[in-house]
Design an enzyme around this catalytic site. Structure first.
Site, PDB file in Angstrom:
ATOM      1  N   ARG A  66      60.212  26.080   3.354  1.00 46.42           N
ATOM      2  CA  ARG A  66      61.027  24.861   3.317  1.00 46.42           C
ATOM      3  C   ARG A  66      60.992  24.148   4.666  1.00 46.42           C
ATOM      4  O   ARG A  66      61.764  24.476   5.576  1.00 46.42           O
ATOM      5  CB  ARG A  66      62.459  25.214   2.949  1.00 46.42           C
ATOM      6  N   ARG A  89      50.475  25.166  -1.891  1.00 43.49           N
ATOM      7  CA  ARG A  89      51.441  25.507  -0.845  1.00 43.49           C
ATOM      8  C   ARG A  89      51.913  26.955  -0.939  1.00 43.49           C
ATOM      9  O   ARG A  89      52.600  27.434  -0.039  1.00 43.49           O
ATOM     10  CB  ARG A  89      52.646  24.552  -0.889  1.00 43.49           C
ATOM     11  N   HIS A 147      53.754  16.671   2.312  1.00 48.58           N
ATOM     12  CA  HIS A 147      55.206  16.601   2.130  1.00 48.58           C
ATOM     13  C   HIS A 147      55.915  16.823   3.471  1.00 48.58           C
ATOM     14  O   HIS A 147      56.716  17.730   3.637  1.00 48.58           O
ATOM     15  CB  HIS A 147      55.610  17.668   1.114  1.00 48.58           C
ATOM     16  N   ASP A 205      65.198   9.546  -3.236  1.00 49.71           N
ATOM     17  CA  ASP A 205      64.000  10.231  -3.723  1.00 49.71           C
ATOM     18  C   ASP A 205      63.129   9.185  -4.397  1.00 49.71           C
ATOM     19  O   ASP A 205      63.218   8.958  -5.603  1.00 49.71           O
ATOM     20  CB  ASP A 205      64.395  11.337  -4.713  1.00 49.71           C
ATOM     21  N   GLU A 223      56.305  11.078   3.015  1.00 52.63           N
ATOM     22  CA  GLU A 223      55.145  11.836   2.566  1.00 52.63           C
ATOM     23  C   GLU A 223      53.979  10.916   2.199  1.00 52.63           C
ATOM     24  O   GLU A 223      54.073  10.161   1.231  1.00 52.63           O
ATOM     25  CB  GLU A 223      55.547  12.676   1.348  1.00 52.63           C
TER      26      GLU A 223
HETATM   27  O1  TA6 Z   1      59.035  14.861  -2.512  1.00 58.78           O
HETATM   28  C1  TA6 Z   1      60.308  14.736  -3.010  1.00 58.78           C
HETATM   29  C2  TA6 Z   1      60.550  15.851  -4.019  1.00 58.78           C
HETATM   30  O2  TA6 Z   1      59.661  15.773  -5.064  1.00 58.78           O
HETATM   31  C3  TA6 Z   1      62.013  15.837  -4.474  1.00 58.78           C
HETATM   32  O3  TA6 Z   1      62.137  15.438  -5.810  1.00 58.78           O
HETATM   33  C4  TA6 Z   1      62.489  17.257  -4.222  1.00 58.78           C
HETATM   34  O4  TA6 Z   1      62.362  18.051  -5.330  1.00 58.78           O
HETATM   35  C5  TA6 Z   1      61.583  17.692  -3.097  1.00 58.78           C
HETATM   36  O5  TA6 Z   1      60.348  17.134  -3.371  1.00 58.78           O
HETATM   37  C6  TA6 Z   1      61.500  19.162  -2.813  1.00 58.78           C
HETATM   38  O6  TA6 Z   1      60.782  19.822  -3.785  1.00 58.78           O
HETATM   39  P1  TA6 Z   1      60.657  21.428  -3.722  1.00 58.78           P
HETATM   40  O7  TA6 Z   1      59.814  21.794  -4.912  1.00 58.78           O
HETATM   41  O8  TA6 Z   1      59.984  21.775  -2.425  1.00 58.78           O
HETATM   42  O9  TA6 Z   1      62.050  21.977  -3.770  1.00 58.78           O
END
Ligand code: TA6
Length: 314
Positions: free
Chosen positions: A66, A89, A167, A212, A271
């Protein structure tokens, strides 16, 4: 040569996971885990961390880490049948000891080439053969570049399509004091409203609640202005037409097990992505997607926090 000046060092990171540390003479550094091909640190010459990694981040496969720069491939978010953001990932990448020639002549030494190829298990969930190479480079000025090259190596003549995102989690002083420039008046898909399409208003984007959004066909340069730190992140991107902006705010933050309740105040994801139009490759074809991150003192653009000057700067 003292360790501080070793440009590329393979060593053990959290939970004994392999990581590569990149260093450049002025003291900037970056760290990349082979797990996920995941950049988890980018520091400037003062040793200040520029990327956000949650204090609750898991460095335990199969969970993704994360924070930092997760790579979303071959699927962004839930835009398909695979797990959220695809599987790149949470796979182990290898160091690419024999990458094809790289279209750059820079004498830069602080870089590492990583490669991901599908396992038999992967072929069961995504039946395509590919070579995914990423070069992570720490520039002489401390800029951080990620260049991905994805080649379709199917031998059955089949093309494949994918969506993609870097991301990136930027570390910010206070989200309510941050502005994003370069996305004004663009159309976006709102992930909080069934990806309905809207048009962004004219001014810089500021933050006071969960966001988002997938901005479509953005300029190649986007700026994140952190007033408190008098710092501006400049994102330059190539082959990645879209840009996602995400902050979970308080409620979502509490719902995420690997994210601290108040950490949303100190991070922002912007991103570089290819989402609206999936990339399709025929066998033998290769796609390239590049992002270059710079962190400049806002005064650098002698207009203080004049965003247009920031975007017009070199
Ligand atoms: O990039 C934004 C997003 O798609 C959000 O909708 C949120 O879910 C975030 O990514 C994090 O996603 P993750 O799968 O890493 O918890």
């Amino acid at each position: 040569m003292s360790r501080e000046l070793v440009p590329v060092e393979l060593c053990k990171g959290i939970n004994g996971l392999d990581k590569v540390v990149l260093r450049e003479v002025r003291g900037c550094s970056a760290e990349v885990y082979l797990y996920g091909g995941h950049v988890t640190s980018w520091k400037n010459e003062h040793g200040e961390e520029l990327l956000f990694v949650s204090s609750k981040a898991n460095f335990k496969p199969p969970k993704s880490i994360r924070g930092g720069i997760p790579i979303c491939f071959p699927q962004f978010s839930n835009l398909g049948s695979l797990e959220s953001h695809g599987f790149a990932r949470n796979r182990f990448w290898n160091i690419d000891t024999d990458p094809p020639p790289f279209p750059t002549t820079s004498s830069n030494r602080a870089f590492i080439d990583l490669i991901l190829k599908p396992t038999e298990e992967d072929m069961k969930i995504w039946p395509h053969s590919y070579e995914f190479r990423v070069r992570v480079t720490l520039g002489p000025g401390g800029d951080l570049m990620l260049t991905s090259r994805i080649r379709n190596t199917n031998t059955d003549g089949k093309p494949f399509s994918f969506t993609f995102a870097y991301h990136t989690y930027f570390s910010v002083s206070d989200i309510s004091e941050v502005r994003v420039e370069g996305l004004e008046t663009l159309d976006y898909l709102d992930n909080l409203q069934n990806r309905e399409r809207f048009t962004e208003q004219g001014d810089a984007i500021t933050f006071e609640s969960e966001v988002d959004k997938i901005y479509l066909s953005t300029p190649t340069k986007i700026a994140i202005l952190d007033h408190e730190k008098k710092r501006t992140f400049v994102i330059r991107k190539d082959g990645l037409p879209d840009a996602v902006v995400w902050n979970p705010w308080d409620k979502k933050a509490k719902a995420l097990a690997d994210f601290g309740d108040d950490e949303y105040k100190h991070m922002l994801c912007v991103e570089a992505a290819a989402i609206e139009k999936p990339i399709t490759l025929k066998p033998g074809e290769e796609w390239k997607g590049r992002q270059e991150l710079s962190a400049v003192p806002s005064s650098y653009c002698s207009g203080q926090l004049d965003p247009q000057k920031v975007l017009q700067c070199s």
